[in-house]
Scaffold this motif. Structure first.
Motif, PDB file in Angstrom:
ATOM      1  N   MET A 115       0.830  -1.199   0.000  1.00  0.00           N
ATOM      2  CA  MET A 115       0.000   0.000   0.000  1.00  0.00           C
ATOM      3  C   MET A 115       0.865   1.250   0.000  1.00  0.00           C
ATOM      4  SD  MET A 115      -1.525   0.076   3.793  1.00  0.00           S
ATOM      5  CE  MET A 115      -0.514  -0.452   5.123  1.00  0.00           C
ATOM      6  N   PRO A 116       0.372   2.305  -0.639  1.00  0.00           N
ATOM      7  CA  PRO A 116       1.094   3.570  -0.598  1.00  0.00           C
ATOM      8  C   PRO A 116       0.944   4.222   0.767  1.00  0.00           C
ATOM      9  CG  PRO A 116      -0.958   3.843  -1.786  1.00  0.00           C
ATOM     10  CD  PRO A 116      -0.840   2.384  -1.456  1.00  0.00           C
ATOM     11  N   ASP A 117       2.005   4.906   1.184  1.00  0.00           N
ATOM     12  CA  ASP A 117       1.991   5.719   2.393  1.00  0.00           C
ATOM     13  C   ASP A 117       2.128   7.171   1.945  1.00  0.00           C
ATOM     14  OD1 ASP A 117       1.949   3.502   4.197  1.00  0.00           O
ATOM     15  OD2 ASP A 117       4.096   3.243   3.868  1.00  0.00           O
ATOM     16  N   ILE A 118       1.163   7.992   2.304  1.00  0.00           N
ATOM     17  CA  ILE A 118       1.138   9.382   1.858  1.00  0.00           C
ATOM     18  C   ILE A 118       1.346  10.300   3.053  1.00  0.00           C
ATOM     19  CG2 ILE A 118      -0.268  11.177   0.784  1.00  0.00           C
ATOM     20  CD1 ILE A 118      -1.722   8.874  -0.719  1.00  0.00           C
ATOM     21  N   ARG A 119       2.408  11.089   3.005  1.00  0.00           N
ATOM     22  CA  ARG A 119       2.645  12.084   4.052  1.00  0.00           C
ATOM     23  C   ARG A 119       1.653  13.220   3.846  1.00  0.00           C
ATOM     24  NH1 ARG A 119       6.588  13.529   7.682  1.00  0.00           N
ATOM     25  NH2 ARG A 119       6.589  15.738   8.205  1.00  0.00           N
TER      26      ARG A 119
ATOM     27  N   LYS B 277      -9.503  12.138   4.949  1.00  0.00           N
ATOM     28  CA  LYS B 277     -10.579  11.271   5.440  1.00  0.00           C
ATOM     29  C   LYS B 277     -11.848  11.488   4.624  1.00  0.00           C
ATOM     30  CE  LYS B 277      -9.455  10.700  10.329  1.00  0.00           C
ATOM     31  NZ  LYS B 277     -10.001  10.847  11.691  1.00  0.00           N
ATOM     32  N   ASP B 278     -12.230  12.736   4.463  1.00  0.00           N
ATOM     33  CA  ASP B 278     -13.456  13.056   3.723  1.00  0.00           C
ATOM     34  C   ASP B 278     -13.378  12.576   2.279  1.00  0.00           C
ATOM     35  OD1 ASP B 278     -14.321  14.316   6.042  1.00  0.00           O
ATOM     36  OD2 ASP B 278     -13.910  16.345   5.296  1.00  0.00           O
TER      37      ASP B 278
ATOM     38  N   VAL C  76      -9.801   1.727   8.690  1.00  0.00           N
ATOM     39  CA  VAL C  76      -9.526   0.467   9.377  1.00  0.00           C
ATOM     40  C   VAL C  76      -8.503   0.626  10.502  1.00  0.00           C
ATOM     41  CG1 VAL C  76     -10.202  -1.013   7.453  1.00  0.00           C
ATOM     42  CG2 VAL C  76      -7.825  -0.235   7.630  1.00  0.00           C
ATOM     43  N   MET C  77      -7.825   1.776  10.552  1.00  0.00           N
ATOM     44  CA  MET C  77      -6.872   2.038  11.630  1.00  0.00           C
ATOM     45  C   MET C  77      -6.687   3.539  11.767  1.00  0.00           C
ATOM     46  SD  MET C  77      -2.874   0.935  12.091  1.00  0.00           S
ATOM     47  CE  MET C  77      -2.292   2.062  10.840  1.00  0.00           C
ATOM     48  N   ASP C  78      -6.637   4.019  12.996  1.00  0.00           N
ATOM     49  CA  ASP C  78      -6.345   5.423  13.266  1.00  0.00           C
ATOM     50  C   ASP C  78      -5.579   5.499  14.575  1.00  0.00           C
ATOM     51  OD1 ASP C  78      -6.214   8.130  13.806  1.00  0.00           O
ATOM     52  OD2 ASP C  78      -8.321   8.516  13.371  1.00  0.00           O
TER      53      ASP C  78
ATOM     54  N   ILE D 269      -3.246   6.896   9.637  1.00  0.00           N
ATOM     55  CA  ILE D 269      -4.621   6.460   9.387  1.00  0.00           C
ATOM     56  C   ILE D 269      -4.609   5.600   8.130  1.00  0.00           C
ATOM     57  CG2 ILE D 269      -6.970   7.217   8.844  1.00  0.00           C
ATOM     58  CD1 ILE D 269      -6.095   9.927  10.189  1.00  0.00           C
ATOM     59  N   THR D 270      -5.281   4.447   8.190  1.00  0.00           N
ATOM     60  CA  THR D 270      -5.351   3.559   7.028  1.00  0.00           C
ATOM     61  C   THR D 270      -6.798   3.365   6.624  1.00  0.00           C
ATOM     62  OG1 THR D 270      -3.326   2.410   7.657  1.00  0.00           O
ATOM     63  CG2 THR D 270      -4.785   1.265   6.137  1.00  0.00           C
ATOM     64  N   TYR D 271      -7.025   3.433   5.318  1.00  0.00           N
ATOM     65  CA  TYR D 271      -8.336   3.199   4.715  1.00  0.00           C
ATOM     66  C   TYR D 271      -8.251   1.977   3.821  1.00  0.00           C
ATOM     67  CZ  TYR D 271     -10.243   7.492   6.437  1.00  0.00           C
ATOM     68  OH  TYR D 271     -10.725   8.456   7.278  1.00  0.00           O
TER      69      TYR D 271
END
Length: 115
Positions: free
Chosen positions: A7-11, A19-20, A30-32, A37-39
């Motif tokens: 998965m990509p990690d975006i700073r 989120k929106d 799924v995680m915060d 935060i992961t979606y």
């Protein structure tokens, strides 16, 4: 070596906006942990994207996370190759074992396994 997901990690500093945006696309949180935060896609849970303001224990935010079945084997496979280890192999308090390594393109890869 078994790869479970990539998965990509975006700073970002635009946490709420991210989120929106991703909620509107149909992703579910799924995680915060506050700083990360992961979606994930509800229909394909391994299709994920992560947003990070910083990393809690590492000196940099990774570009990509790769979850593997055996993170120790991955560390051993890369450790002797001269690859730059950016963050050492360690257990994290949020239930993962991980290390960061720089790939040949200069990208920082978070190689992670769940405990």
């Amino acid at each position: 070596m078994t790869i479970r997901r990539v998965m990509p990690d975006i700073r970002t500093e635009a946490v709420q906006e991210s989120k929106d945006f991703y909620n509107r696309l149909g992703f579910e949180e799924v995680m915060d942990l506050g700083w990360v935060i992961t979606y994930a896609s509800p229909s394909n849970p391994t299709a994920q994207v992560t947003f990070m303001t910083h990393d809690a224990t590492a000196p940099v935010v990774p570009d990509i996370s790769i979850e593997v079945e055996d993170v120790d084997a991955a560390y051993e496979a890369l450790g002797g190759t001269g690859a730059e280890i950016v963050h050492p192999l360690q257990d994290e308090e949020w239930g993962v074992r991980r290390f960061f390594v720089r790939d040949p393109n200069g990208k920082v890869i978070n190689v992670v396994g769940h405990r």
